[in-house]
Design a protein around this motif. Structure first.
Motif, PDB file in Angstrom:
ATOM      1  N   TRP A 110      -6.096  -6.710   7.458  1.00 19.27           N
ATOM      2  CA  TRP A 110      -6.721  -5.481   7.959  1.00 19.27           C
ATOM      3  C   TRP A 110      -5.955  -4.880   9.133  1.00 19.27           C
ATOM      4  O   TRP A 110      -6.137  -3.698   9.444  1.00 19.27           O
ATOM      5  N   SER A 111      -5.089  -5.654   9.761  1.00 24.44           N
ATOM      6  CA  SER A 111      -4.349  -5.124  10.918  1.00 24.44           C
ATOM      7  C   SER A 111      -3.162  -4.255  10.505  1.00 24.44           C
ATOM      8  O   SER A 111      -2.646  -3.498  11.321  1.00 24.44           O
ATOM      9  N   ASN A 112      -2.714  -4.389   9.241  1.00 19.19           N
ATOM     10  CA  ASN A 112      -1.539  -3.602   8.811  1.00 19.19           C
ATOM     11  C   ASN A 112      -1.892  -2.657   7.665  1.00 19.19           C
ATOM     12  O   ASN A 112      -1.062  -2.364   6.810  1.00 19.19           O
ATOM     13  N   ILE A 113      -3.131  -2.181   7.663  1.00 19.29           N
ATOM     14  CA  ILE A 113      -3.604  -1.346   6.562  1.00 19.29           C
ATOM     15  C   ILE A 113      -2.753  -0.091   6.394  1.00 19.29           C
ATOM     16  O   ILE A 113      -2.609   0.437   5.292  1.00 19.29           O
ATOM     17  N   ASP A 114      -2.163   0.403   7.482  1.00 18.47           N
ATOM     18  CA  ASP A 114      -1.333   1.608   7.392  1.00 18.47           C
ATOM     19  C   ASP A 114      -0.034   1.351   6.642  1.00 18.47           C
ATOM     20  O   ASP A 114       0.654   2.301   6.252  1.00 18.47           O
ATOM     21  N   ARG A 115       0.297   0.082   6.402  1.00 20.24           N
ATOM     22  CA  ARG A 115       1.537  -0.259   5.681  1.00 20.24           C
ATOM     23  C   ARG A 115       1.256  -0.861   4.304  1.00 20.24           C
ATOM     24  O   ARG A 115       2.164  -1.381   3.663  1.00 20.24           O
ATOM     25  N   TRP A 116       0.011  -0.816   3.862  1.00 17.68           N
ATOM     26  CA  TRP A 116      -0.300  -1.341   2.541  1.00 17.68           C
ATOM     27  C   TRP A 116       0.428  -0.541   1.467  1.00 17.68           C
ATOM     28  O   TRP A 116       0.536   0.687   1.564  1.00 17.68           O
ATOM     29  N   PRO A 117       0.926  -1.217   0.437  1.00 18.79           N
ATOM     30  CA  PRO A 117       1.650  -0.512  -0.627  1.00 18.79           C
ATOM     31  C   PRO A 117       0.696   0.262  -1.531  1.00 18.79           C
ATOM     32  O   PRO A 117      -0.522   0.061  -1.496  1.00 18.79           O
ATOM     33  N   THR A 118       1.265   1.136  -2.322  1.00 19.97           N
ATOM     34  CA  THR A 118       0.489   1.898  -3.306  1.00 19.97           C
ATOM     35  C   THR A 118       1.179   1.798  -4.659  1.00 19.97           C
ATOM     36  O   THR A 118       2.315   1.352  -4.764  1.00 19.97           O
ATOM     37  N   GLY A 119       0.479   2.233  -5.691  1.00 22.92           N
ATOM     38  CA  GLY A 119       1.044   2.183  -7.034  1.00 22.92           C
ATOM     39  C   GLY A 119       0.627   0.921  -7.771  1.00 22.92           C
ATOM     40  O   GLY A 119      -0.250   0.175  -7.321  1.00 22.92           O
TER      41      GLY A 119
END
Length: 278
Positions: free
Chosen positions: A149-158
């Motif tokens: 939850w601390s790196n949610i801004d860097r979670w991948p997509t696709g």
């Protein structure tokens, strides 16, 4: 001629490849290795057999690699392992098939079009504070991320696989078991660098040959038994716990087989190649 397909980053043979080429030549076989991306397709198609054992750079253009397999098959090339096994192993969704068969793998979800909301919903539903996101097609750890939850801004997509994080992997390391023509050959443990969770060479992993119990070997073999045919070579990677073995990856395309760790294993591999060639 036996041709082993390599990647552009390795113009010289690794110890594993050197052991295999030397064993092939000792049996009177003409053997060589060439990069798959820059070598004319006809060169591989004309070989008695082509082994994609060192195509470690297909992760940056997976579509091109699949097209290469298709083109070789269309030209009648002898690919070992066979094209159908390579294609099946190419997508890590095979882990879901293993789980459906009742075999131990990390809890895994296939997210065809993941975004932050979809990942968050799945993690909340599972009660996960941390998870591993993997590309569906990749190798050598490229593109794999540990997310929380601390790196949610860097979670991948696709499209991706979302897996339960194995908290004991750092202490256990990853045990790799090499099978040649369906028969267990040897095991090597990847010892992870302190604080690391990825068992790949670029993250400081070291290697040691280990002895594994017959129960672990039998469990590893059970994953191979689900395949429609016996692969020439396979590497079964996973976690050896007191409660049993859990598969992390089943490698049928380009596994490093650690032949240099097991004297005589390269000769066994060569005999299996020759048997396949009839």
């Amino acid at each position: 001629m036996i041709l082993i397909a390599t990647c552009s980053e390795y113009p010289h043979p690794t110890p594993n490849l050197e052991a295999l080429v030397s064993a092939l030549k000792a049996q009177g076989m003409d053997a060589a290795y060439l990069p798959w991306k820059t070598t004319p397709l006809e060169t591989f198609a004309a070989a008695e057999a082509a082994l994609p054992l060192c195509c470690w750079d297909y992760y940056d253009d997976p579509g091109r690699f699949l097209a290469w397999i298709d083109a070789l098959e269309a030209k009648g090339a002898r690919l070992l392992n066979p094209p159908e096994l390579l294609r099946w192993n190419f997508r890590k969704t095979y882990l879901l098939e293993m789980a459906e068969a009742g075999l131990a793998v990390p809890k895994t979800f296939h997210l065809p079009e993941a975004n932050r909301q979809a990942i968050a919903q799945r993690m909340e539903a599972e009660g996960w504070s941390v998870a591993v996101a993997k590309p569906v097609s990749s190798q050598s750890g490229h593109g794999v991320q540990k997310i929380d939850w601390s790196n949610i801004d860097r979670w991948p997509t696709g499209e991706m696989l979302l897996q339960e994080y194995q908290h004991d992997i750092g202490a256990l390391g990853e045990t790799t078991m090499t099978f040649i023509d369906g028969t267990f050959s040897h095991a090597v443990r990847r010892v992870l660098k302190a604080g690391e969770w990825r068992a790949n060479a670029q993250y400081g992993t070291t290697y040691e040959r280990v002895t594994v119990s017959q129960d672990v070997i039998d469990t590893a073999k059970s994953y191979l038994d689900l395949l429609p045919q016996t692969p020439l070579y396979a590497r079964v990677d996973g976690l050896v716990r007191s409660t049993g073995f859990m598969l992390m990856e089943l490698e049928l395309i380009d596994p490093y087989l650690y032949l240099e760790f097991a004297p005589g294993s390269a000769d066994v591999m060569v005999r299996a190649v020759l048997q396949r060639l009839g």
